[in-house]
Design a protein around this motif. Structure first.
Motif, PDB file in Angstrom:
ATOM      1  N   ILE A  27       0.992  -1.106  -0.127  1.00  0.00           N
ATOM      2  CA  ILE A  27       0.262   0.000   0.002  1.00  0.00           C
ATOM      3  C   ILE A  27       0.617   1.286   0.030  1.00  0.00           C
ATOM      4  O   ILE A  27       0.463   2.122  -0.694  1.00  0.00           O
ATOM      5  CB  ILE A  27      -1.153  -0.079   1.307  1.00  0.00           C
ATOM      6  CG1 ILE A  27      -1.677  -1.241   1.215  1.00  0.00           C
ATOM      7  CG2 ILE A  27      -1.746   1.387   1.361  1.00  0.00           C
ATOM      8  CD1 ILE A  27      -2.874  -1.247   2.492  1.00  0.00           C
ATOM      9  N   ARG A  28       2.058   1.263   0.808  1.00  0.00           N
ATOM     10  CA  ARG A  28       2.823   2.616   0.899  1.00  0.00           C
ATOM     11  C   ARG A  28       3.639   2.632  -0.495  1.00  0.00           C
ATOM     12  O   ARG A  28       3.628   3.895  -1.067  1.00  0.00           O
ATOM     13  CB  ARG A  28       4.049   2.241   2.039  1.00  0.00           C
ATOM     14  CG  ARG A  28       3.926   2.307   3.494  1.00  0.00           C
ATOM     15  CD  ARG A  28       4.076   3.651   3.740  1.00  0.00           C
ATOM     16  NE  ARG A  28       5.143   4.112   3.170  1.00  0.00           N
ATOM     17  CZ  ARG A  28       6.234   4.767   4.037  1.00  0.00           C
ATOM     18  NH1 ARG A  28       6.307   4.698   5.108  1.00  0.00           N
ATOM     19  NH2 ARG A  28       7.129   5.427   3.183  1.00  0.00           N
ATOM     20  N   ASN A  29       4.088   1.638  -1.255  1.00  0.00           N
ATOM     21  CA  ASN A  29       4.390   1.641  -2.519  1.00  0.00           C
ATOM     22  C   ASN A  29       3.599   2.434  -3.453  1.00  0.00           C
ATOM     23  O   ASN A  29       3.892   2.799  -4.481  1.00  0.00           O
ATOM     24  CB  ASN A  29       5.061   0.519  -2.943  1.00  0.00           C
ATOM     25  CG  ASN A  29       6.250   0.144  -2.099  1.00  0.00           C
ATOM     26  OD1 ASN A  29       6.854   0.750  -1.431  1.00  0.00           O
ATOM     27  ND2 ASN A  29       6.700  -1.336  -2.159  1.00  0.00           N
ATOM     28  N   ARG A  30       2.384   1.978  -3.160  1.00  0.00           N
ATOM     29  CA  ARG A  30       1.163   2.281  -4.278  1.00  0.00           C
ATOM     30  C   ARG A  30       0.949   3.928  -3.989  1.00  0.00           C
ATOM     31  O   ARG A  30       0.678   4.722  -4.909  1.00  0.00           O
ATOM     32  CB  ARG A  30       0.065   1.494  -3.938  1.00  0.00           C
ATOM     33  CG  ARG A  30      -0.352   1.016  -5.180  1.00  0.00           C
ATOM     34  CD  ARG A  30      -1.639   0.054  -5.182  1.00  0.00           C
ATOM     35  NE  ARG A  30      -2.367  -0.133  -4.062  1.00  0.00           N
ATOM     36  CZ  ARG A  30      -2.454  -0.926  -3.094  1.00  0.00           C
ATOM     37  NH1 ARG A  30      -1.803  -2.356  -3.431  1.00  0.00           N
ATOM     38  NH2 ARG A  30      -3.313  -0.982  -2.218  1.00  0.00           N
ATOM     39  N   GLN A  31       0.702   4.086  -2.793  1.00  0.00           N
ATOM     40  CA  GLN A  31       0.083   5.448  -2.560  1.00  0.00           C
ATOM     41  C   GLN A  31       0.776   6.261  -1.443  1.00  0.00           C
ATOM     42  O   GLN A  31       0.157   7.312  -1.139  1.00  0.00           O
ATOM     43  CB  GLN A  31      -1.584   5.081  -1.807  1.00  0.00           C
ATOM     44  CG  GLN A  31      -1.639   4.475  -0.582  1.00  0.00           C
ATOM     45  CD  GLN A  31      -2.954   4.317   0.198  1.00  0.00           C
ATOM     46  OE1 GLN A  31      -3.922   3.921  -0.747  1.00  0.00           O
ATOM     47  NE2 GLN A  31      -3.284   4.972   1.190  1.00  0.00           N
ATOM     48  N   GLY A  32       1.885   5.748  -1.001  1.00  0.00           N
ATOM     49  CA  GLY A  32       2.611   6.783  -0.180  1.00  0.00           C
ATOM     50  C   GLY A  32       2.216   6.665   1.298  1.00  0.00           C
ATOM     51  O   GLY A  32       1.199   5.508   1.683  1.00  0.00           O
ATOM     52  N   LYS A  33       2.331   7.504   2.090  1.00  0.00           N
ATOM     53  CA  LYS A  33       1.919   7.210   3.601  1.00  0.00           C
ATOM     54  C   LYS A  33       0.422   7.499   3.743  1.00  0.00           C
ATOM     55  O   LYS A  33      -0.038   7.988   2.788  1.00  0.00           O
ATOM     56  CB  LYS A  33       2.439   8.594   4.571  1.00  0.00           C
ATOM     57  CG  LYS A  33       3.966   8.101   4.513  1.00  0.00           C
ATOM     58  CD  LYS A  33       4.456   9.422   5.595  1.00  0.00           C
ATOM     59  CE  LYS A  33       5.988   9.056   5.737  1.00  0.00           C
ATOM     60  NZ  LYS A  33       6.651   9.927   6.775  1.00  0.00           N
ATOM     61  N   CYS A  34       0.017   6.952   4.822  1.00  0.00           N
ATOM     62  CA  CYS A  34      -1.482   7.109   5.233  1.00  0.00           C
ATOM     63  C   CYS A  34      -1.699   8.245   5.954  1.00  0.00           C
ATOM     64  O   CYS A  34      -1.108   8.480   7.248  1.00  0.00           O
ATOM     65  CB  CYS A  34      -1.860   5.708   5.694  1.00  0.00           C
ATOM     66  SG  CYS A  34      -3.668   5.814   6.509  1.00  0.00           S
ATOM     67  N   ASN A  35      -2.358   9.305   5.739  1.00  0.00           N
ATOM     68  CA  ASN A  35      -2.717  10.455   6.469  1.00  0.00           C
ATOM     69  C   ASN A  35      -3.478  10.342   7.650  1.00  0.00           C
ATOM     70  O   ASN A  35      -4.472   9.301   7.764  1.00  0.00           O
ATOM     71  CB  ASN A  35      -3.293  11.503   5.649  1.00  0.00           C
ATOM     72  CG  ASN A  35      -2.142  11.924   4.346  1.00  0.00           C
ATOM     73  OD1 ASN A  35      -1.205  12.021   4.801  1.00  0.00           O
ATOM     74  ND2 ASN A  35      -2.868  12.425   3.393  1.00  0.00           N
ATOM     75  N   THR A  36      -3.309  11.204   8.822  1.00  0.00           N
ATOM     76  CA  THR A  36      -4.210  11.155   9.795  1.00  0.00           C
ATOM     77  C   THR A  36      -5.700  11.068   9.346  1.00  0.00           C
ATOM     78  O   THR A  36      -5.915  11.891   8.620  1.00  0.00           O
ATOM     79  CB  THR A  36      -4.008  12.110  10.839  1.00  0.00           C
ATOM     80  OG1 THR A  36      -2.569  12.047  11.001  1.00  0.00           O
ATOM     81  CG2 THR A  36      -4.507  12.068  12.161  1.00  0.00           C
ATOM     82  N   GLY A  37      -6.661  10.171   9.990  1.00  0.00           N
ATOM     83  CA  GLY A  37      -7.889  10.297   9.607  1.00  0.00           C
ATOM     84  C   GLY A  37      -8.248   9.326   8.480  1.00  0.00           C
ATOM     85  O   GLY A  37      -9.460   8.939   8.519  1.00  0.00           O
ATOM     86  N   GLU A  38      -7.342   8.528   7.661  1.00  0.00           N
ATOM     87  CA  GLU A  38      -7.609   7.925   6.621  1.00  0.00           C
ATOM     88  C   GLU A  38      -7.575   6.502   7.083  1.00  0.00           C
ATOM     89  O   GLU A  38      -6.890   6.330   8.312  1.00  0.00           O
ATOM     90  CB  GLU A  38      -6.432   8.133   5.731  1.00  0.00           C
ATOM     91  CG  GLU A  38      -6.770   9.422   4.926  1.00  0.00           C
ATOM     92  CD  GLU A  38      -5.701   9.687   3.836  1.00  0.00           C
ATOM     93  OE1 GLU A  38      -4.939   8.868   3.587  1.00  0.00           O
ATOM     94  OE2 GLU A  38      -5.811  10.702   3.193  1.00  0.00           O
TER      95      GLU A  38
END
Ligand code: AR6
Length: 168
Positions: free
Chosen positions: A51-62
């Motif tokens: 997932i990180r490789n696909r979309q980068g970091k996960c933001n707060t709240g996501e």
């Protein structure tokens, strides 16, 4: 939706989905995050990396989803709670968003039962009584034809007492 309170370890809960209080790296940590990765095994981390490789970091709240590895659940929904920095309005909104986005994602996956830990109330130091109120309000507001049951899993006595009062 039916709401239930269970005192214990979320990795032992039988539900279609369990929610993880992750951090934006999605690469694991301590607390409930550490417990889920330990009990679920390396597959969860592998999927988090993808997932990180696909979309980068996960933001707060996501919220993002992986399978649950060795756990009895079908899915782990990873959401990133806010760090408590005394900005009550902003951080409360972000915490509510964690519950909302997790429920939305669960619904899109056809999840019937979902278990939440007390997001942000450990390492992230969100006041437990306010976090509990936000969690319960957000779940009660959410109307779903798909999700049948939400389980609040309280690990510590203080959270258990707070949720008992809120749900009475
Ligand atoms: N089952 C259910 N609840 C648990 C468990 C468990 N096995 N273990 C702890 N809790 P925390 P946060 C409760 O710190 O505050 C991680 O390092 C605990 O009592 O896990 O959102 C992440 O990687 C507390 O009430 O999450 C992030 O970096 C609640 O879970 C950061 O911590 C949340 O505590 C996230 O901090």
């Amino acid at each position: 939706m039916k709401i239930e309170l269970i005192k214990g370890d979320i990795t032992k809960i039988h539900a279609d989905a369990i929610v993880n209080a992750a951090n934006s790296s999605l690469l694991g940590g301590g607390g409930v995050d550490g417990a889920i990765h330990r009990a679920g095994g390396p597959q969860i981390l592998e999927e988090c990396r993808a997932i990180r490789n696909r979309q980068g970091k996960c933001n707060t709240g996501e919220a993002v989803v992986t399978t649950a590895g060795n756990l009895s659940a079908k899915y782990v929904i990873h959401t990133v709670g806010p760090v408590w920095n005394n900005n009550k309005e902003k951080e409360s909104k972000l915490l509510a968003t964690c519950y909302y986005n997790s429920l939305k994602l669960a619904e899109s996956l056809g999840v019937k039962t979902i278990a939440f830990p007390n997001i942000s109330t450990g390492v992230y130091r969100f006041p437990k009584d306010l976090a509990g109120k936000i969690a319960v309000d957000e779940v009660r507001k959410f109307k779903s034809d798909v999700i049948e049951k939400v389980i609040f899993v309280c690990f510590d006595d203080e959270n258990e007492m707070i949720y008992k009062k809120l749900l009475d």
